[in-house]
Write an enzyme that holds these catalytic residues in place. Structure first.
Site, short mmCIF file in Angstrom:
data_model
loop_
_atom_site.label_atom_id
_atom_site.label_comp_id
_atom_site.label_asym_id
_atom_site.label_seq_id
_atom_site.Cartn_x
_atom_site.Cartn_y
_atom_site.Cartn_z
N ALA A 1 0.82 -1.22 0.00
CA ALA A 1 0.00 0.00 0.00
C ALA A 1 0.85 1.27 0.00
O ALA A 1 2.09 1.22 0.05
CB ALA A 1 -0.94 -0.03 1.20
N HIS A 2 0.18 2.39 -0.04
CA HIS A 2 0.83 3.70 -0.17
C HIS A 2 1.80 4.00 0.97
O HIS A 2 1.57 3.65 2.11
CB HIS A 2 -0.23 4.79 -0.26
CG HIS A 2 -1.17 4.84 0.90
ND1 HIS A 2 -2.20 3.95 1.07
CD2 HIS A 2 -1.22 5.67 1.95
CE1 HIS A 2 -2.85 4.24 2.18
NE2 HIS A 2 -2.27 5.27 2.74
N ASN A 3 2.88 4.64 0.59
CA ASN A 3 3.91 5.14 1.53
C ASN A 3 4.80 4.04 2.13
O ASN A 3 5.69 4.36 2.93
CB ASN A 3 3.29 5.95 2.68
CG ASN A 3 2.56 7.19 2.20
OD1 ASN A 3 2.91 7.75 1.17
ND2 ASN A 3 1.54 7.60 2.92
N SER B 1 2.00 2.81 4.84
CA SER B 1 3.05 3.39 5.67
C SER B 1 3.82 2.38 6.52
O SER B 1 4.44 2.75 7.51
CB SER B 1 2.49 4.48 6.59
OG SER B 1 1.88 5.49 5.83
#
Lengths: 365, 365, 365
Positions: free
Chosen positions: C241-243, C261
């Site tokens: 997922a993002h980050n 994250s």
């Protein structure tokens, strides 16, 4: 990634309607969040306590909500720092929606399809007979719209999205790369030792403002619809099986699997890797925690955890005990031994008493 | 979805060989299952108890197995209601196999490939050198058949299915959108701190009458085959790793992950999100429940649940106790206290007895 | 799969620098691992104890490390049997990298894109404005490189891989079919009852020597990067997922889901179907077992199991007890009854004693 675009801090401040504290002619070559900021970057301070991290990063400038007195880095002061930083990033990495426009002559569009106004249809798109595409919709390379689909206005289908026949998307639906709408449900009956596919005659209906992530699969209904309600957002690699009726404004996180004929109310949340047994119903506002396995209907407005999923309160108690199971087992074993010894002592006392009683009895006799 | 096709009830009855009870000139504009039926729809009554729901739905007509005396809705009486209703749906949403036929000149077919008779090869298909495609097979847009693959007769590959080199499909294999056959297995050896890919020289062999859902991945064997046996059906987003030997007529539900070198007998069923450790063997007819994690060989003809998976009987008992863990813990704690008190009372009694004995002894002395 | 290529055993021995024991003119028509070997095949004996299996297989010849005296099958003796057998397989199933070379005029490449030397760009590839492709890189059919991406040298992108704008791949990155790099993260804020997408302005940065399997999704960062470190290998159907900041030389098995994250150190291993909660950190060399659910930071150099994941040692103890829960429950129930009876006996003894004491007291009175 190297980027040769350069903006002065003053230019960026003018852009976002902020003011500069420090040297406005400072040059910025990239915009990055604080944990990635380096020489020449403009960065974002969303927590004033991290001001020391800004200095350490050697960033050229920092976007702040309030001027930080002890800062040595030039500051761009603006009230909505997130909106401003987003706008600044777009200067360095501009949006690319304008790269291609119009309808490519390398798209293969059936003469029996209807295309609305102001659509962007990239090369390598396939649109079948009887399909209707609403105005302002964008179809990227590799998108396949099979016959008789209806796609609403202002939808955006990223590359390689495929709609099986008769799929319906309402307006402003966004679908990311490779998602598959309307494949056959997983339904078979056994006949002479072989699995024969049952009727797969329904379709998928996705209401307005739904966003589906990449590699999502939504199977068609058996006779009627598999439906995803208005405003629901679905993350990557989610599976929604045939006949499901997903409510409005749900949030369905990555790798969730929803088996056939499930339904959800509005504002339901499912965290990552959750699984739902077929025909399960989740009430309005139900929240299901990561990796939970839902085996029966759950009422709304509550949080559920575990597999099989139960209320958070019950599950937290169960999980707390589970961590102590080895200790419990030892305690139980110790107790068994204690009770045995105790029983022996009681036995001994009783026998001693009996012996005395027998003595008394024989003396009395 | 709006649909302007209209059929009278009598026309539909004639089509399916049924008879009308009520007004045969009733117009039907759509066919829908009972839970979605509305004004103008013909619907299906598969449970006579739901006849009131038909009236409430305001459906125009209803397909029934036996005439329902109290029904106010016109009825179409027919012996096999499901077959009839499927046939009726097809009138409103006709099959679309006939939309494109023949071999598109916008498909990119290697001159060294062999294409059988009566194939349908859509625009945007890629077929590599040395590939052979059997007669009557359909390849939809975006399908990539890499060199030296063999595809049998009457197969149907939906858009964006990709076969890596040397993949083998036998006859009547159906593969849904985006599935990937023959990618490299996940095998590495470490050398000087780096992961070096091991040999990935095998291929995938899919036997006849297999159906794979959308976004399925089946990795090639290391030296030889990864095999899926005749008649096995695989749902969306399933992962089958290198060297697996899946038996015949298995049912593998969505999001199952089968690690390397596993094998299954015939008629094995794996429910959603099941995981198999590498080198595991499932016997004929084994059934593994949703989200189970199989860590060791399981014999056939039984149902298994849980992670690690054990027999349903054992697991049901374990799960029943798990729900009562908090209560068990309290019971145990209570018991510890009871035993302590009891031990104290026994101790006290023993000491009292000892004191008396000591008294007697001293008196006797 | 039928294959008409034929090699004599001597030819194959010469090829791999081995020597023949037995008849060098033996003809081999296919190379297969031992469990699949049949008439006419050359096979591999990697465990001398299985020599009887070679004979039973009726294989034409066998590759061995040391001559096996009792073997009746002609032998090819060579020191590194795996390297030799891999080389032999390649004779029967030659690599196909040479089938297409150069840049297809049926690829759609923006005039504003830069393509390095010696690239292989297949038909049906899309490359957007501002993209840069390094030398020696191969892009297969259906690959979409959106604007402003940077792809390094000697990368290999299999069919239908899609890079969203501004994605960065360093050198020698391999991505299998259908993987999606840079789709929007799953981040929304609620406003007036609707989910509004938050900023999705970052991008994905994949360092050198990374390999991603098929149908992998890696979402872009919010403002900055989602990063995958040098040499990390990712299996099919993984979600990152993002980050996220994935370290170097990780091994991430199939169907793992890493929420937003998260970060990992170097040489981290995650087995199949593992899930990580958002913002979790895994230390260098941490190993997480299959289906585990990581809910909090885990330090490096240790093995973790279970959901919620704890150290292997703790989890093994917990799991051992879990299997015995039904027995424990019975033991506990038995103990409750025993203690009750024991308590009754103690009570009785105490009362008897009390009665005697009362008698003595009354007699003494």
């Amino acid at each position: 990634m190297t980027n040769t675009t350069v903006f002065t801090l003053q230019t960026l401040a003018d852009l976002v309607g902020g003011r500069v504290v420090g040297n406005g002619s400072t040059e910025c070559v990239e915009a990055r969040p604080l944990q990635e900021a380096a020489v020449g970057h403009i960065t974002l301070l969303d927590d004033p306590k991290r001001i020391a991290q800004v200095a350490r990063s050697q960033a050229a400038a920092v976007v702040v909500e309030q001027p930080v007195a002890e800062a040595t880095t030039p500051q761009l002061v603006v009230s909505d720092i997130h909106a401003a930083f987003a706008q600044i990033i777009r200067q360095f990495r501009p949006d690319i929606d304008d790269v291609f426009q119009g309808i490519s002559d390398q798209a293969r569009i059936s003469p029996q399809a209807e295309i609305g106004e102001h659509c962007t249809i990239h090369p390598g798109v396939h649109i079948g007979a009887g399909a209707k595409i609403g105005s302002g919709t964008t179809l990227m390379p590799g998108v396949v719209i099979m016959p008789h689909c209806r796609v609403g206005s202002d939808c955006h289908l990223f590359p390689n999205v495929v709609l099986y026949p008769y799929s319906v998307l309402e307006d402003r639906v966004v679908i990311h790369v490779g998602s598959v709408i309307g494949a056959y449900g997983f339904g078979y009956r056994q006949e002479g030792g072989r699995h024969i596919r049952t009727a797969q005659l329904g379709y998928v209906h996705i209401e307005s403002d739904v966003e589906l992530g990449a590699a999502v699969t939504v199977d068609r209904g058996t006779y009627g619809t598999t439906r995803i309600g208005t405003g629901t957002k679905v993350d990557n690699q989610v599976m929604i099986a045939h006949n499901c009726q997903i409510g409005r404004h749900n949030l369905i996180c990555s790798q969730v699997g929803v088996a056939g004929s499930c339904s959800t109310g509005d504002y339901v949340v499912m965290a990552g890797q959750v699984g739902l047994k077929d025909h399960v119903r989740l009430g309005d506002g139900a929240i299901v925690g990561a990796q939970a396995g839902v085996m029966e209907d759950l009422s709304g407005g509550e949080v559920y955890l575990g597999s099989p999923a139960t209320s958070q309160r019950d599950q937290m108690q169960i999980m707390a005990v589970q961590r102590r199971l080895p200790e419990m087992r030892k305690s139980l074993q110790r107790l068994v031994r204690q009770v045995e010894k105790l029983a022996a002592r009681v036995e001994q006392a009783e026998q001693a008493e009996q012996t005395k009683q027998d003595d008394r009895d024989s003396r009395a006799a």
